[in-house]
Every structure is written in structure tokens, then in C-alpha cells.
Design a protein around this motif. Structure first.
Motif, PDB file in Angstrom:
ATOM      1  N   SER A   1       0.862  -1.190   0.000  1.00 43.97           N
ATOM      2  CA  SER A   1       0.000   0.000   0.000  1.00 43.97           C
ATOM      3  C   SER A   1       0.897   1.239   0.000  1.00 43.97           C
ATOM      4  O   SER A   1       2.049   1.177   0.445  1.00 43.97           O
TER       5      SER A   1
ATOM      6  N   LEU B   1      -3.850  -2.736   1.387  1.00 49.43           N
ATOM      7  CA  LEU B   1      -4.676  -2.231   2.497  1.00 49.43           C
ATOM      8  C   LEU B   1      -4.046  -0.941   3.012  1.00 49.43           C
ATOM      9  O   LEU B   1      -3.062  -0.989   3.759  1.00 49.43           O
TER      10      LEU B   1
ATOM     11  N   GLU C   1      -4.594  -6.550  10.865  1.00 48.13           N
ATOM     12  CA  GLU C   1      -4.321  -7.295   9.628  1.00 48.13           C
ATOM     13  C   GLU C   1      -4.941  -8.696   9.665  1.00 48.13           C
ATOM     14  O   GLU C   1      -5.242  -9.280   8.617  1.00 48.13           O
TER      15      GLU C   1
ATOM     16  N   GLN D   1      -8.308  -9.126   8.229  1.00 47.39           N
ATOM     17  CA  GLN D   1      -8.260  -8.944   6.773  1.00 47.39           C
ATOM     18  C   GLN D   1      -7.716 -10.190   6.069  1.00 47.39           C
ATOM     19  O   GLN D   1      -7.903 -10.352   4.873  1.00 47.39           O
TER      20      GLN D   1
END
Ligand code: CIR
Length: 260
Positions: free
Chosen positions: A17, A61, A94, A97
Motif C-alpha cells: 500500500s 490495504l 491485519e 483482513q
């Protein structure tokens, strides 16, 4: 007969990201160049795919700067996967996710629920055992909870110690094949690899220790010619990938994938 400690049909990666420039680091050695990191990451994924493995590439992300380092989120064994509980507070989110991707791949999925902490970077799975290094991110309670889970599936866990001021156990070692480990001299000196064949990183090339054996390749960071030459002389097929940008935030080859 396959060797599940280095022969893999699948990997999971996550695109970096833009927020990665805010990734955690022990010391400031400059801001990672995002464009270079994207190129390096694409090379890494292409190299995994070149072995014939399927790579599941997850989207970036932005809310989690260190989320490219998926290795820390889970431990993927042959018949069971365990979602970790990161010791870095900014990385805790995290796990949620990563959960659905892991659950889609495995029938048996467990979670380290706490109060302990454990990150995948502290875990080295060999053909005979699961070595877990206690570190600033992985504590005794986290190790004990993982032990309780994987023992039920027939695995042996051995608790060891990540060297002081080293982020993760695997910052300093990697598996080269069923019985051979690449390690820094400082980690090997702790005696934790007794009974294994150990190859040492060259002096001054300690950062080469975080490599991966993925099917036919040993994938390592570029820029460590003595260690790369030593591995080639031992018969390994070495692939080197630029890691200058991930290195600024303490990341290396193992951190960038989950392999199973
Ligand atoms: C962190 O400090 O969590 C990241 N900047 C680097 C994580 C590297 N992961 C690994 O060695 N498995």
C-alpha cells in the motif's frame, strides 16, 4: 513424495500500500520508494509463479502500512492454519483482513486468541519440527498457545530465542531443504540448530539470511554476492530480487508471502 517444508503449491501475497512509507522500523534509513517497491514485489510474485505455484494476490490495504508482510499474519502447515496475534499493535487489524482467505484454503483454522502475542516471522517450520523464537513481538504465552494447537495435529514445537535487537527469528535464518538451514553466525552460535546442517551467511551479509526455499528456487535479496555464490556452490538454484525498499522497514523475502 513431497517435502511440505519447502515444496508448495500455493502462496498468498498482498500488494504494497502507499501507506507503506509509514511502516514500522527499528531505525530510520530513509523513506521507501513506493514505485521501486511495486517493481520488486511484482518480481517476487512472478518468481513464485515461475515455480508453477498458484499465487493468491490480495489487494493493498491502506489502513495497514505493514500489511504487505503477510507472513506475520498466519502459520500455514500442511493440514492446519493458525491466525497469529501480532505483538505490534498497529498490525493487529491485519488478521481480520487475512482470515477469510485462510479459511477458504483450509478446513482446519485456529486463532491465537491471547493474551499472548506471536508473529509468523518468528516461526521456522522444518521437516521435523516447528521452531519458534521469542522476541519483542512473540512472547511465552503466544508460543504456549500455538503449541497447544499444533500438538493436536502431531507437530512438535521447540521454543528458542530470537537474538536481541533482531526483529524476528527468521530475520536471521531460513530453511534451504529438509535438513539444511541458512543462518547468521550470531544465531547459529546460540546452538538452536544442533542436529541440522547449517550454512552461514558471509560476514557483513547477515541481511541475506532472510531468504526462502520455494520449490526449486532459493529466493534471496540481491546485493549479497558472497552468500549467493556460496549457495550456488552448494547446488542451490538461487534467484535474487531487489529488496532495498522493504529493507528500510525491516522486511525481507520470507515476510512477503504465506506458503503452503
Ligand atoms: C514490522 O516491523 O512489522 C515490519 N515493518 C516488518 C515485518 C517483517 N516481517 C517478517 O520478518 N516476517
Amino acid at each position: 513424495m513431497t517435502n511440505p517444508s519447502f515444496e508448495f503449491a500455493h502462496a498468498i501475497t498482498r500488494k504494497p500500500s502507499k501507506s507503506i512509507i509509514a511502516g514500522l522500523r527499528a531505525e530510520n534509513t530513509g523513506t521507501p520508494d513506493f514505485a521501486q517497491m511495486e517493481i520488486d514485489h511484482a518480481n517476487y510474485v512472478a518468481t513464485l509463479r515461475e515455480t508453477g505455484a498458484e499465487v493468491i494476490e490480495l489487494p493493498a490495504l491502506e489502513a495497514f502500512p505493514d500489511s504487505v508482510f503477510v507472513e506475520d499474519d498466519a502459520l500455514c502447515l500442511k493440514d492446519v492454519a493458525i491466525l497469529m496475534r501480532p505483538g505490534a499493535p498497529s498490525r493487529m487489524g491485519e488478521i481480520a483482513q487475512m482470515s477469510s482467505t485462510i479459511r477458504a484454503q483450509y478446513e482446519n483454522v485456529f486463532e491465537v486468541k491471547g493474551p499472548g502475542f506471536i508473529e509468523g516471522g518468528d516461526i521456522l517450520t522444518t521437516a521435523r519440527e516447528v521452531l519458534v523464537g521469542k522476541s519483542a513481538r512473540t512472547d511465552a504465552a503466544g508460543v504456549a498457545e500455538l503449541r497447544e494447537i499444533i500438538t493436536r495435529f502431531g507437530y512438535t514445537l521447540r521454543e528458542v530465542q530470537t537474538p536481541p535487537d533482531v526483529l524476528h527469528f527468521k530475520t536471521d535464518c531460513s530453511l534451504l531443504d529438509g535438513e539444511t538451514i541458512l543462518a547468521t553466525k550470531r544465531l547459529d552460535a546460540s546452538g538452536c540448530f544442533e542436529g541440522y546442517k547449517v550454512l552461514h551467511t558471509a560476514d557483513g551479509e547477515e541481511a541475506a539470511a532472510n531468504a526462502i526455499r520455494f520449490n526449486q528456487f532459493v529466493i534471496m535479496a540481491a546485493g549479497f554476492p558472497k552468500t549467493a555464490g556460496m549457495l550456488r556452490a552448494h547446488g542451490y538454484t538461487v534467484r535474487e530480487i531487489n529488496n532495498t525498499e522493504c529493507a528500510k522497514i525491516d522486511g525481507g523475502m520470507s515476510c512477503l508471502s504465506l506458503r503452503f
